[in-house]
Design a protein around this motif. Structure first.
Motif, PDB file in Angstrom:
ATOM      1  N   UNK A  73       0.830  -1.211   0.000  1.00 27.30           N
ATOM      2  CA  UNK A  73       0.000   0.000   0.000  1.00 27.30           C
ATOM      3  C   UNK A  73       0.863   1.259   0.000  1.00 27.30           C
TER       4      UNK A  73
ATOM      5  N   UNK B 282       2.343   1.803  -3.398  1.00 22.88           N
ATOM      6  CA  UNK B 282       1.359   2.305  -4.363  1.00 22.88           C
ATOM      7  C   UNK B 282       1.035   3.770  -4.085  1.00 22.88           C
ATOM      8  N   UNK B 283       0.890   4.130  -2.801  1.00 19.81           N
ATOM      9  CA  UNK B 283       0.622   5.536  -2.463  1.00 19.81           C
ATOM     10  C   UNK B 283       1.743   6.434  -2.984  1.00 19.81           C
TER      11      UNK B 283
ATOM     12  N   UNK C 176       1.396   6.761  -6.751  1.00 20.07           N
ATOM     13  CA  UNK C 176       0.264   7.600  -7.157  1.00 20.07           C
ATOM     14  C   UNK C 176       0.541   9.071  -6.834  1.00 20.07           C
TER      15      UNK C 176
ATOM     16  N   UNK D 255       0.246   8.906 -17.725  1.00 20.50           N
ATOM     17  CA  UNK D 255       0.147   8.807 -16.270  1.00 20.50           C
ATOM     18  C   UNK D 255      -0.740   7.662 -15.843  1.00 20.50           C
TER      19      UNK D 255
ATOM     20  N   UNK E  34       0.999   4.568 -13.878  1.00 25.09           N
ATOM     21  CA  UNK E  34       0.628   4.355 -12.476  1.00 25.09           C
ATOM     22  C   UNK E  34      -0.233   3.106 -12.320  1.00 25.09           C
ATOM     23  N   UNK E  35      -1.172   2.920 -13.258  1.00 24.06           N
ATOM     24  CA  UNK E  35      -2.023   1.734 -13.206  1.00 24.06           C
ATOM     25  C   UNK E  35      -1.204   0.458 -13.318  1.00 24.06           C
TER      26      UNK E  35
ATOM     27  N   UNK F 185       0.696  -0.202 -10.155  1.00 26.88           N
ATOM     28  CA  UNK F 185      -0.234  -0.693  -9.138  1.00 26.88           C
ATOM     29  C   UNK F 185      -0.577  -2.154  -9.339  1.00 26.88           C
TER      30      UNK F 185
ATOM     31  N   UNK G 103      -8.480   1.505 -11.541  1.00 27.27           N
ATOM     32  CA  UNK G 103      -7.110   1.114 -11.168  1.00 27.27           C
ATOM     33  C   UNK G 103      -6.420   2.201 -10.337  1.00 27.27           C
ATOM     34  N   UNK G 104      -5.185   1.895  -9.916  1.00 21.98           N
ATOM     35  CA  UNK G 104      -4.389   2.882  -9.168  1.00 21.98           C
ATOM     36  C   UNK G 104      -4.013   4.042 -10.078  1.00 21.98           C
ATOM     37  N   UNK G 105      -3.935   5.233  -9.504  1.00 21.08           N
ATOM     38  CA  UNK G 105      -3.395   6.364 -10.242  1.00 21.08           C
ATOM     39  C   UNK G 105      -4.387   7.074 -11.128  1.00 21.08           C
TER      40      UNK G 105
ATOM     41  N   UNK H 153      -4.892  10.846  -4.678  1.00 18.27           N
ATOM     42  CA  UNK H 153      -4.963  10.272  -3.333  1.00 18.27           C
ATOM     43  C   UNK H 153      -5.958  10.969  -2.403  1.00 18.27           C
TER      44      UNK H 153
ATOM     45  N   UNK I 249      -5.354  -1.163  -5.475  1.00 20.46           N
ATOM     46  CA  UNK I 249      -5.436  -1.263  -4.012  1.00 20.46           C
ATOM     47  C   UNK I 249      -5.675   0.109  -3.382  1.00 20.46           C
ATOM     48  N   UNK I 250      -5.132   1.175  -4.005  1.00 20.99           N
ATOM     49  CA  UNK I 250      -5.378   2.508  -3.450  1.00 20.99           C
ATOM     50  C   UNK I 250      -6.751   3.022  -3.886  1.00 20.99           C
TER      51      UNK I 250
END
Lengths: 280, 223
Positions: A55, A58-59, A62, A136, A140-141, A144, B4-6, B10, B103-104
């Motif tokens: 986590x 991933x944070x 992102x 992006x 990022x995807x 993740x 998905x992520x991103x 956030x 997951x985010x």
């Protein structure tokens, strides 16, 4: 003197076969479709530090502005290194990452719409802003998905649940999830048997006119699942269930375990911090 | 479709994770009241049912097929509390075990499908049930409209999140049009399957259907 060679070859194959059969249990249920059993540092770590590490990583990914390209290269190297440490075949890793394809289409369309500066790429005039946004989303995807795959490939479903429980997922949710994992195969088999029964009566679904048959099967599946839930509940009550499942308190984790697990996000945050300093 | 992520930034993800956590806490309390200690096995098996039924393919035409999303169906069958819990568990497991959905972004996905889809669908169901006469076929019709509405409601949730924190360049109105348009089509399929499934359960075990408050058939004592 060919014969002994052939013989010894057969012997080796046979012993290998025996060896394969006598290995310890490798769970491969529907609930564990992604898990691959290996003996690695990543596999041996307890689940909750791993979940936290994934986590945090991933944070960090992102939170990084998309124009800092070198950061993402660094993150990519980091997660692939973890996957290699976990002995996950890279081919498997990247094939599994294809799960995010639906969103790729969304991203691909983006450079064609928008406003502002236009860049010519081959025969297309693309909007720069859209191009950057699309990159992006993709980058990022993908990072993740690669992280989630590395986590799920190196952690069994049961461990994952225990990890989530340690991270204070409400007890009732953990119980619901553990019922789900325990019965997902049973219910899937039930559905498969219904399918075999339908097909052996000569049924093939080709269009909307067959939805009633399929929906009736779904309804029957619900009734059977519900009744199974009731039976399970009664069986649990008769064994003394009071609303909480017994579980032993696992030992406290040493600092080195935490450090090993958190090496991934710490490296990523370091990269982010350095580039923050440079871009100031 | 899982975010998905991103895709969403956030801060927005955190807001919706908090909102989802609130809705889940509310559902936990409600489910305990409604199902007592039975809640864990029954909601668990509902989660399995949703998970399995999402794999059941309904052919549309020319080789394409769709599947049920199940938010409204679960709400009508087991009540909105257990349905929220079951769908949340399905989404969390899909994220952690199948890498499906970032997951985010779990908070975002749970909010759209397990909170908006379930409660929006259930609200529509209650409303339609109130208008229609109190008989068995009304339950199926109400479930159909609930299914129809629950899918675009979840899509609108996505557009709202998009407008708050997306890194993409499509205008919000364009995304709204495209998402709601396609999801009304998906919702029509969802409506048909939901109604057919509910009426199949009503035909053999109407006592299991949460949305069918069968107040008319009390115990009759004949002399």
């Amino acid at each position: 003197m060919r014969f002994p060679v052939v013989y010894s070859y057969c012997f080796v194959v046979r012993t290998l076969k025996i060896k394969v059969e006598t290995r310890h249990h490798h769970g491969h249920d529907v609930g564990e479709r992604l898990y691959i059993h290996r003996h690695s540092v990543v596999h041996s770590l307890p689940a909750h530090p791993k979940i936290i590490a994934a986590l945090l990583f991933i944070f960090t990914v992102v939170a990084t502005p998309i124009t800092w390209w070198f950061n993402f290269l660094g993150y990519f190297v980091l997660i692939v290194t973890v996957a290699i440490t976990a002995k996950i075949p890279l081919k498997t890793l990247f094939t599994r990452a294809l799960i995010e394809i639906p969103f790729v289409f969304f991203a691909i369309l983006m450079p064609f719409f928008g406003k502002g500066e236009v860049v010519s790429v081959g025969p297309f005039d693309l909007y720069q802003e859209g191009l950057i946004a699309a990159a992006g989303i993709l980058i990022k995807g993908t990072l993740g998905v690669l992280t989630a795959i590395t986590l799920s490939t190196s952690t069994t479903a049961r461990e994952m649940l225990r990890g989530l429980e340690k991270l204070k997922l409400p007890t009732l949710m953990v119980q619901i999830a553990s019922f789900m994992l325990r019965y997902v195969n049973v219910v899937n088999d039930e559905m498969e048997r219904m399918k075999v029964a339908r097909e052996s009566r000569g049924f093939t679904a080709t269009g909307i006119q067959h939805w009633k048959v399929l929906a009736t099967a779904a309804g029957a599946l619900f009734i059977r699942s519900y009744e199974r839930g009731e039976r399970v509940h009664l069986a649990m009550l008769s064994r003394g269930y009071t609303g909480v499942l017994p579980h032993e308190e696992p030992p406290k984790l040493s600092k080195s375990i935490w450090f090993t697990a958190l090496a991934l996000p710490i490296s990523a945050i370091t990269i982010l911090a350095i580039s923050l300093g440079i871009n100031k | 479709m899982h975010i998905p992520d991103g895709f969403i930034d956030l801060p927005t993800s955190a807001i919706f994770a908090a909102a989802s956590a609130g809705a889940i806490t509310y559902s936990l309390v409600g489910a305990r009241k409604q199902l007592d200690e039975k809640s864990a096995p029954l909601a668990g098996l509902t989660a399995v049912f949703i998970f399995a039924v999402q794999m059941l393919n309904f052919p549309v035409a020319a080789g394409t097929s769709g599947h049920l999303l199940g938010g409204a169906l679960a709400a009508v069958l087991v009540g909105p509390y257990a349905a929220t819990l079951a769908l949340t568990v399905v989404l969390v497991m899909q994220g952690f075990l199948f890498a499906d959905g970032g997951l985010s972004a779990i908070g975002l996905n749970v909010f759209n499908m397990a909170v908006l889809g379930v409660w929006g669908g259930y609200a529509v169901f209650l409303l339609v049930r109130k208008i229609l006469p109190k008989n068995k076929s009304s339950i199926s019709i109400a479930a159909a409209i609930a299914g129809l509405i629950s899918v675009p409601i979840a899509a609108i949730g996505f557009v709202f999140q998009y407008s708050l924190g997306a890194t993409a360049t499509f205008s919000v109105s364009a995304v709204l049009g495209a998402m709601v348009g396609t999801h009304i089509l998906i919702g029509i399929g969802e409506a048909i399957i939901t109604a057919l499934t509910v009426s199949a359960v009503m035909a053999s075990r109407s006592d299991l259907v949460f949305g069918w408050e069968n107040k008319t058939s009390t115990l009759e004592i004949r002399n």
